[in-house]
Motif scaffolding. Structure first.
Motif, PDB file in Angstrom:
ATOM      1  N   ARG A  31     -10.836  27.595 -17.277  1.00  0.00           N
ATOM      2  CA  ARG A  31     -11.984  28.143 -17.996  1.00  0.00           C
ATOM      3  C   ARG A  31     -11.503  29.136 -19.041  1.00  0.00           C
ATOM      4  O   ARG A  31     -10.644  29.958 -18.788  1.00  0.00           O
ATOM      5  N   SER A  32     -12.064  29.037 -20.233  1.00  0.00           N
ATOM      6  CA  SER A  32     -11.664  29.921 -21.327  1.00  0.00           C
ATOM      7  C   SER A  32     -12.907  30.467 -22.011  1.00  0.00           C
ATOM      8  O   SER A  32     -14.018  29.978 -21.797  1.00  0.00           O
ATOM      9  N   TYR A  33     -12.691  31.437 -22.854  1.00  0.00           N
ATOM     10  CA  TYR A  33     -13.773  32.019 -23.639  1.00  0.00           C
ATOM     11  C   TYR A  33     -13.295  32.177 -25.074  1.00  0.00           C
ATOM     12  O   TYR A  33     -12.145  32.510 -25.320  1.00  0.00           O
ATOM     13  N   CYS A  34     -14.196  31.902 -25.996  1.00  0.00           N
ATOM     14  CA  CYS A  34     -13.896  32.108 -27.407  1.00  0.00           C
ATOM     15  C   CYS A  34     -15.113  32.781 -28.013  1.00  0.00           C
ATOM     16  O   CYS A  34     -16.189  32.167 -28.120  1.00  0.00           O
ATOM     17  N   GLY A  35     -14.979  34.046 -28.373  1.00  0.00           N
ATOM     18  CA  GLY A  35     -16.148  34.794 -28.807  1.00  0.00           C
ATOM     19  C   GLY A  35     -17.126  34.878 -27.649  1.00  0.00           C
ATOM     20  O   GLY A  35     -16.764  35.276 -26.544  1.00  0.00           O
ATOM     21  N   LEU A  45      -9.358  24.571 -23.999  1.00  0.00           N
ATOM     22  CA  LEU A  45      -8.531  25.120 -25.065  1.00  0.00           C
ATOM     23  C   LEU A  45      -7.051  25.023 -24.721  1.00  0.00           C
ATOM     24  O   LEU A  45      -6.198  25.104 -25.595  1.00  0.00           O
ATOM     25  N   ARG A  46      -6.758  24.855 -23.421  1.00  0.00           N
ATOM     26  CA  ARG A  46      -5.374  24.760 -22.958  1.00  0.00           C
ATOM     27  C   ARG A  46      -4.978  23.302 -22.802  1.00  0.00           C
ATOM     28  O   ARG A  46      -5.753  22.469 -22.331  1.00  0.00           O
ATOM     29  N   SER A  47      -3.752  22.987 -23.173  1.00  0.00           N
ATOM     30  CA  SER A  47      -3.231  21.631 -23.039  1.00  0.00           C
ATOM     31  C   SER A  47      -3.228  21.210 -21.569  1.00  0.00           C
ATOM     32  O   SER A  47      -2.807  21.970 -20.700  1.00  0.00           O
ATOM     33  N   GLY A  48      -3.706  20.016 -21.296  1.00  0.00           N
ATOM     34  CA  GLY A  48      -3.737  19.491 -19.931  1.00  0.00           C
ATOM     35  C   GLY A  48      -5.014  19.789 -19.189  1.00  0.00           C
ATOM     36  O   GLY A  48      -5.293  19.185 -18.156  1.00  0.00           O
ATOM     37  N   CYS A  49      -5.815  20.724 -19.687  1.00  0.00           N
ATOM     38  CA  CYS A  49      -7.091  21.046 -19.048  1.00  0.00           C
ATOM     39  C   CYS A  49      -8.189  20.146 -19.608  1.00  0.00           C
ATOM     40  O   CYS A  49      -8.068  19.587 -20.698  1.00  0.00           O
ATOM     41  N   GLY A  50      -9.282  20.024 -18.855  1.00  0.00           N
ATOM     42  CA  GLY A  50     -10.430  19.252 -19.314  1.00  0.00           C
ATOM     43  C   GLY A  50     -10.212  17.757 -19.257  1.00  0.00           C
ATOM     44  O   GLY A  50      -9.216  17.253 -18.736  1.00  0.00           O
ATOM     45  N   ARG A  55      -9.546  16.082 -25.574  1.00  0.00           N
ATOM     46  CA  ARG A  55      -8.314  16.802 -25.889  1.00  0.00           C
ATOM     47  C   ARG A  55      -8.224  17.022 -27.402  1.00  0.00           C
ATOM     48  O   ARG A  55      -8.729  16.240 -28.210  1.00  0.00           O
ATOM     49  N   ASP A  56      -7.575  18.126 -27.775  1.00  0.00           N
ATOM     50  CA  ASP A  56      -7.365  18.461 -29.190  1.00  0.00           C
ATOM     51  C   ASP A  56      -8.666  18.423 -29.985  1.00  0.00           C
ATOM     52  O   ASP A  56      -8.704  17.982 -31.137  1.00  0.00           O
ATOM     53  N   LEU A  57      -9.724  18.914 -29.373  1.00  0.00           N
ATOM     54  CA  LEU A  57     -11.039  18.883 -30.004  1.00  0.00           C
ATOM     55  C   LEU A  57     -11.515  20.283 -30.390  1.00  0.00           C
ATOM     56  O   LEU A  57     -12.054  20.487 -31.470  1.00  0.00           O
ATOM     57  N   LEU A  58     -11.299  21.261 -29.497  1.00  0.00           N
ATOM     58  CA  LEU A  58     -11.758  22.623 -29.734  1.00  0.00           C
ATOM     59  C   LEU A  58     -10.581  23.562 -29.980  1.00  0.00           C
ATOM     60  O   LEU A  58      -9.535  23.444 -29.335  1.00  0.00           O
ATOM     61  N   PHE A  59     -10.789  24.504 -30.903  1.00  0.00           N
ATOM     62  CA  PHE A  59      -9.768  25.484 -31.229  1.00  0.00           C
ATOM     63  C   PHE A  59     -10.442  26.843 -31.423  1.00  0.00           C
ATOM     64  O   PHE A  59     -11.510  26.931 -32.030  1.00  0.00           O
ATOM     65  N   CYS A  60      -9.817  27.880 -30.897  1.00  0.00           N
ATOM     66  CA  CYS A  60     -10.366  29.232 -31.033  1.00  0.00           C
ATOM     67  C   CYS A  60      -9.595  29.945 -32.134  1.00  0.00           C
ATOM     68  O   CYS A  60      -8.386  30.195 -32.000  1.00  0.00           O
ATOM     69  N   ILE A  61     -10.265  30.271 -33.221  1.00  0.00           N
ATOM     70  CA  ILE A  61      -9.627  30.907 -34.366  1.00  0.00           C
ATOM     71  C   ILE A  61     -10.348  32.220 -34.661  1.00  0.00           C
ATOM     72  O   ILE A  61     -11.516  32.218 -35.068  1.00  0.00           O
ATOM     73  N   ASN A  62      -9.661  33.332 -34.410  1.00  0.00           N
ATOM     74  CA  ASN A  62     -10.247  34.665 -34.630  1.00  0.00           C
ATOM     75  C   ASN A  62     -11.583  34.817 -33.916  1.00  0.00           C
ATOM     76  O   ASN A  62     -12.578  35.278 -34.491  1.00  0.00           O
ATOM     77  N   ASP A  63     -11.601  34.385 -32.648  1.00  0.00           N
ATOM     78  CA  ASP A  63     -12.793  34.469 -31.803  1.00  0.00           C
ATOM     79  C   ASP A  63     -13.941  33.589 -32.287  1.00  0.00           C
ATOM     80  O   ASP A  63     -15.100  33.806 -31.911  1.00  0.00           O
ATOM     81  N   VAL A  64     -13.644  32.615 -33.117  1.00  0.00           N
ATOM     82  CA  VAL A  64     -14.643  31.631 -33.555  1.00  0.00           C
ATOM     83  C   VAL A  64     -14.217  30.270 -33.016  1.00  0.00           C
ATOM     84  O   VAL A  64     -13.105  29.815 -33.274  1.00  0.00           O
ATOM     85  N   LEU A  65     -15.106  29.624 -32.256  1.00  0.00           N
ATOM     86  CA  LEU A  65     -14.793  28.329 -31.665  1.00  0.00           C
ATOM     87  C   LEU A  65     -15.055  27.232 -32.688  1.00  0.00           C
ATOM     88  O   LEU A  65     -16.166  27.097 -33.202  1.00  0.00           O
ATOM     89  N   MET A  66     -14.025  26.450 -32.984  1.00  0.00           N
ATOM     90  CA  MET A  66     -14.123  25.382 -33.975  1.00  0.00           C
ATOM     91  C   MET A  66     -13.972  24.016 -33.307  1.00  0.00           C
ATOM     92  O   MET A  66     -13.200  23.845 -32.362  1.00  0.00           O
ATOM     93  N   PHE A  67     -14.713  23.058 -33.825  1.00  0.00           N
ATOM     94  CA  PHE A  67     -14.755  21.679 -33.336  1.00  0.00           C
ATOM     95  C   PHE A  67     -14.178  20.807 -34.440  1.00  0.00           C
ATOM     96  O   PHE A  67     -14.668  20.823 -35.568  1.00  0.00           O
ATOM     97  N   HIS A  68     -13.116  20.048 -34.121  1.00  0.00           N
ATOM     98  CA  HIS A  68     -12.447  19.285 -35.167  1.00  0.00           C
ATOM     99  C   HIS A  68     -12.419  17.792 -34.838  1.00  0.00           C
ATOM    100  O   HIS A  68     -11.942  17.386 -33.773  1.00  0.00           O
ATOM    101  N   ILE A  69     -12.964  16.981 -35.761  1.00  0.00           N
ATOM    102  CA  ILE A  69     -12.898  15.520 -35.664  1.00  0.00           C
ATOM    103  C   ILE A  69     -12.450  14.984 -37.021  1.00  0.00           C
ATOM    104  O   ILE A  69     -12.154  15.766 -37.928  1.00  0.00           O
ATOM    105  N   SER A  70     -12.430  13.670 -37.179  1.00  0.00           N
ATOM    106  CA  SER A  70     -11.858  13.090 -38.391  1.00  0.00           C
ATOM    107  C   SER A  70     -12.612  13.471 -39.660  1.00  0.00           C
ATOM    108  O   SER A  70     -12.028  13.531 -40.742  1.00  0.00           O
ATOM    109  N   SER A  71     -13.929  13.748 -39.556  1.00  0.00           N
ATOM    110  CA  SER A  71     -14.690  14.089 -40.758  1.00  0.00           C
ATOM    111  C   SER A  71     -14.526  15.545 -41.181  1.00  0.00           C
ATOM    112  O   SER A  71     -14.896  15.911 -42.298  1.00  0.00           O
ATOM    113  N   GLY A  72     -13.988  16.390 -40.300  1.00  0.00           N
ATOM    114  CA  GLY A  72     -13.787  17.777 -40.684  1.00  0.00           C
ATOM    115  C   GLY A  72     -13.923  18.744 -39.529  1.00  0.00           C
ATOM    116  O   GLY A  72     -13.949  18.351 -38.357  1.00  0.00           O
ATOM    117  N   SER A  73     -14.020  20.028 -39.855  1.00  0.00           N
ATOM    118  CA  SER A  73     -14.135  21.085 -38.856  1.00  0.00           C
ATOM    119  C   SER A  73     -15.520  21.719 -38.912  1.00  0.00           C
ATOM    120  O   SER A  73     -16.081  21.908 -40.000  1.00  0.00           O
TER     121      SER A  73
END
Length: 308
Positions: A31-35, A45-50, A55-73
């Motif tokens: 379990r993680s928290y972002c903002g 957010l951690r490799s191997g979890c979920g 996988r490789d879908l969510l990223f925490c950048i400066n306490d902002v949770l970002m969702f990334h797919i082929s069309s963008g962030s």
């Protein structure tokens, strides 16, 4: 030291050591928290979890949770685990107050292997703006009458044309809604096209809105703008995850083979973390795990010797 004293010392050492190993398998391990957003299964957010599908879908950048797919962030506004939905914001999405053209928006396109897991909800309307006459949306239009444009959950272009954003662009309602060519705005559901790719659809921009039942709003100025995406996992994976968490584990996956794993602290299991003795079953053991096994075996030997 007497034999009994030696046994007591060994048992005491085990009692001190076991919680340190086994407590690492607590269900909050992944379990993680972002903002202010909690990130837990099937996301991670951690490799191997979920779940591997996320996988490789969510990223925490400066306490902002970002969702990334082929069309963008996209910025993640909310994850609703009860209703299995995730709400996204595209900075270049058009709203009622601001119409954004110039091919700046992301749209919404998921990779083929993610498609079974992620799809905008059925009450989410996409309004494609400024599409060319050659757009795939209008093949056969107007003679064939095959335009997919229609209202979704009571929301559509007829109302959207009344937004202040059009007036700010110098476009009046009458000039937008009527004409000889395709409409300036075409509203439809995601299921109608399966992909909101602005380049392939030859559209200048888009808007997206969804309903928040049971709220009733009076018009597009009160619509909730953004993209609400439903997510899903296989039913048998849900059962597997519940069994894993019930025994103190965290649901994860093998980063190489992508098979599911129950993460039990310093070791992984293909089933669950129901007993300490599963340290060598269906998973990998660390040196600490092997030392614990040695403690258990040694204690068993001394207890047997003491009784004899």
């Amino acid at each position: 030291m007497s034999r009994l004293g030696f046994i007591v010392a060994f048992i005491s050492l085990q009692l001190l050591f076991v919680p340190q190993v086994y407590s690492l398998g607590a269900s909050h391990l992944c379990r993680s928290y972002c903002g202010n957003v909690t990130v837990e299964y099937p996301f991670a957010l951690r490799s191997g979890c979920g779940h591997s599908g996320y996988r490789d879908l969510l990223f925490c950048i400066n306490d902002v949770l970002m969702f990334h797919i082929s069309s963008g962030s996209y910025k993640v506004l909310n994850i609703d685990y009860a209703y299995r939905s995730i709400t996204l914001h595209d900075p270049h999405i058009s709203t009622c107050d601001s119409i954004v053209l110039g091919h700046k928006g992301n749209g919404f396109v998921v990779e083929n292997w993610r498609a079974p897991y992620l799809s905008p909800t059925s009450d989410n309307v996409f309004m494609l703006l400024g599409c060319s006459t050659q757009s795939p949306l209008f093949q056969g239009f107007p003679y064939g009458k095959h335009s997919p444009c229609r209202n979704v959950s009571g929301m559509g272009c007829d109302e959207y044309y009344g937004c202040q954003g059009w007036t700010d662009l110098g476009l009046a309602r009458m000039g937008l809604a009527y004409g000889t060519g395709p409409p300036v705005c075409c509203s439809l559901s995601f299921d109608a096209i399966k992909s909101v790719n602005l380049s392939k659809l030859e559209c200048q921009g888009y808007s997206s809105a969804y309903t928040l039942a049971p709220l009733r709003v009076s018009g597009p100025s009160e619509w909730t703008y953004g993209i609400r995406v439903k997510y899903d996992v296989e039913p048998n994976n849900d059962s597997y995850c519940k069994a894993c968490e019930a025994t103190g584990g965290s649901c994860g996956h093998d980063v190489d083979r992508l098979g599911r794993l129950c993460i039990c602290g310093s070791w992984n299991s293909t089933s669950n973390c129901d007993t300490i003795m599963k340290l060598s079953v269906g998973g990998t053991s660390s040196p600490a795990d092997k030392l614990l096994g040695l403690f258990i075996a040694t204690t068993a030997f001394w207890l047997t010797s003491f009784r004899t």
